[in-house]
Design an enzyme around this catalytic site. Sequence first.
Site, PDB file in Angstrom:
ATOM      1  N   ARG A 234       0.853  -1.185   0.000  1.00 42.30           N
ATOM      2  CA  ARG A 234       0.000   0.000   0.000  1.00 42.30           C
ATOM      3  C   ARG A 234       0.885   1.230   0.000  1.00 42.30           C
ATOM      4  O   ARG A 234       1.909   1.264   0.694  1.00 42.30           O
ATOM      5  CB  ARG A 234      -0.896   0.035   1.255  1.00 42.30           C
ATOM      6  CG  ARG A 234      -2.059  -0.939   1.226  1.00 42.30           C
ATOM      7  CD  ARG A 234      -3.106  -0.539   0.186  1.00 42.30           C
ATOM      8  NE  ARG A 234      -4.238  -1.439   0.151  1.00 42.30           N
ATOM      9  CZ  ARG A 234      -4.358  -2.489  -0.664  1.00 42.30           C
ATOM     10  NH1 ARG A 234      -3.400  -2.782  -1.506  1.00 42.30           N
ATOM     11  NH2 ARG A 234      -5.447  -3.238  -0.630  1.00 42.30           N
ATOM     12  N   GLU A 263      -3.927   6.997  -4.963  1.00 36.57           N
ATOM     13  CA  GLU A 263      -4.229   6.431  -6.289  1.00 36.57           C
ATOM     14  C   GLU A 263      -5.531   6.985  -6.838  1.00 36.57           C
ATOM     15  O   GLU A 263      -6.465   7.200  -6.066  1.00 36.57           O
ATOM     16  CB  GLU A 263      -4.309   4.907  -6.160  1.00 36.57           C
ATOM     17  CG  GLU A 263      -2.945   4.321  -5.814  1.00 36.57           C
ATOM     18  CD  GLU A 263      -3.016   2.840  -5.469  1.00 36.57           C
ATOM     19  OE1 GLU A 263      -4.074   2.208  -5.697  1.00 36.57           O
ATOM     20  OE2 GLU A 263      -2.020   2.331  -4.957  1.00 36.57           O
ATOM     21  N   HIS A 281      -1.307  -0.169  -9.920  1.00 36.89           N
ATOM     22  CA  HIS A 281      -1.878  -1.095  -8.911  1.00 36.89           C
ATOM     23  C   HIS A 281      -2.512  -2.315  -9.598  1.00 36.89           C
ATOM     24  O   HIS A 281      -3.716  -2.520  -9.526  1.00 36.89           O
ATOM     25  CB  HIS A 281      -2.920  -0.381  -8.033  1.00 36.89           C
ATOM     26  CG  HIS A 281      -3.233  -1.144  -6.773  1.00 36.89           C
ATOM     27  ND1 HIS A 281      -3.650  -0.554  -5.609  1.00 36.89           N
ATOM     28  CD2 HIS A 281      -3.199  -2.478  -6.504  1.00 36.89           C
ATOM     29  CE1 HIS A 281      -3.856  -1.470  -4.683  1.00 36.89           C
ATOM     30  NE2 HIS A 281      -3.590  -2.652  -5.213  1.00 36.89           N
TER      31      HIS A 281
HETATM   32  C1  8YV Z   1      -7.159  -5.843  -5.216  1.00 33.77           C
HETATM   33  C2  8YV Z   1      -5.246  -5.475  -3.672  1.00 33.77           C
HETATM   34  O1  8YV Z   1      -7.436  -6.205  -6.491  1.00 33.77           O
HETATM   35  O2  8YV Z   1      -6.259  -7.393  -2.754  1.00 33.77           O
HETATM   36  C3  8YV Z   1      -5.735  -6.311  -2.562  1.00 33.77           C
HETATM   37  O3  8YV Z   1      -5.526  -5.887  -1.417  1.00 33.77           O
HETATM   38  O4  8YV Z   1      -4.490  -4.599  -3.480  1.00 33.77           O
HETATM   39  C4  8YV Z   1      -5.689  -5.673  -5.063  1.00 33.77           C
HETATM   40  O5  8YV Z   1      -4.916  -6.718  -5.568  1.00 33.77           O
HETATM   41  C5  8YV Z   1      -7.893  -4.592  -4.879  1.00 33.77           C
HETATM   42  O6  8YV Z   1      -7.693  -4.217  -3.557  1.00 33.77           O
HETATM   43  C6  8YV Z   1      -9.368  -4.764  -5.089  1.00 33.77           C
HETATM   44  O7  8YV Z   1      -9.989  -3.549  -4.889  1.00 33.77           O
END
Ligand code: 8YV
Length: 316
Positions: A234, A263, A281
Amino acid sequence: MKNNAVLQVGPLMPTVQEAITEDYRAVRLPDSTDERTEFLRQHGESFEVAVTSGKVGVGSEVMRSLPNLRAVINFGVGYDTTDVAQAASRGITVSNTPDVLNDCVADTAMALYLDLLRGISSADRFVRRGDWLSKGNFPLATKASGKKVGILGLGRIGRVIARRLEGFDCEISYHSRNQVEGVSYRYAATPRELAAGCDVFIVAAAGGPGSARLVDAAVIDAIGPEGYLINIARGSVVDEDALVAALLAGRLAGAGLDVFAEEPKVPEDLLALENVVLLPHLGSGTHETRAAMAELTLANLRSFVTTGAVLTEVRA
Ligand code: 8YV
């Protein structure tokens, strides 16, 4: 459960959105603030389950406006956008989609690793610009095999990254809140100690209040001018201003980033740098993994509706 008891918060993968609309008559929370406030004032009491994604989540205010909420079903392993403290205090169950995305997120970390050290994206731009013809050889890069790699957060994804790096003969160390049993990697007591002892520092720690800006200016300086930073976790885990300042001043050799503080905004200063690889991302973004995440999201919802318990509960 009552009709319309399922609330969709934010956009979802079309297959998930269709399934929750058809099978549970889910209603979508309006996106605009004014409409949302009015909607929640009128209908907030009727929802028992919210289905959301890690991108949007059920934040403090929305959660407070859902007095009968019993579960938050989250698409994604990360749940830092959901107020898990409030959920815990109100006995609201939160689920996520762990494990099914480990391979793809770890593969993304490895793609950034190889790209960054060997200059793959930069070399691709070199060829497309015609520089191979006009300037000759591409500058030498950095060897990727056998490096000292520090992993911040040796959780499910961190461990898969470490396994892949073993195949590259890397020397692995890590820092996690707690030392992990049964691994041979060296444990560093602090992020700074981890940074000081590695060539490449990979951020794989969960986001949220506990890890906010864990990688600060001091940690970045400890990675040093010969060191690289990769973040597939993150944006909030890294002090982005400090990272940009270090890159601009040459106090860091380069960075590979799949995630950012705000983002989809990417700091303007990074766009012109050749020693930075920027991804939108896409960590888990493959057909196979997104289908598996969708299936687990729907299985959690089905399980909660029929038994009152989810399959993969978040225990914050
Ligand atoms: C997701 C991600 O696709 O799973 C997670 O935490 O960062 C991503 O791979 C995303 O969060 C879905 O909104």
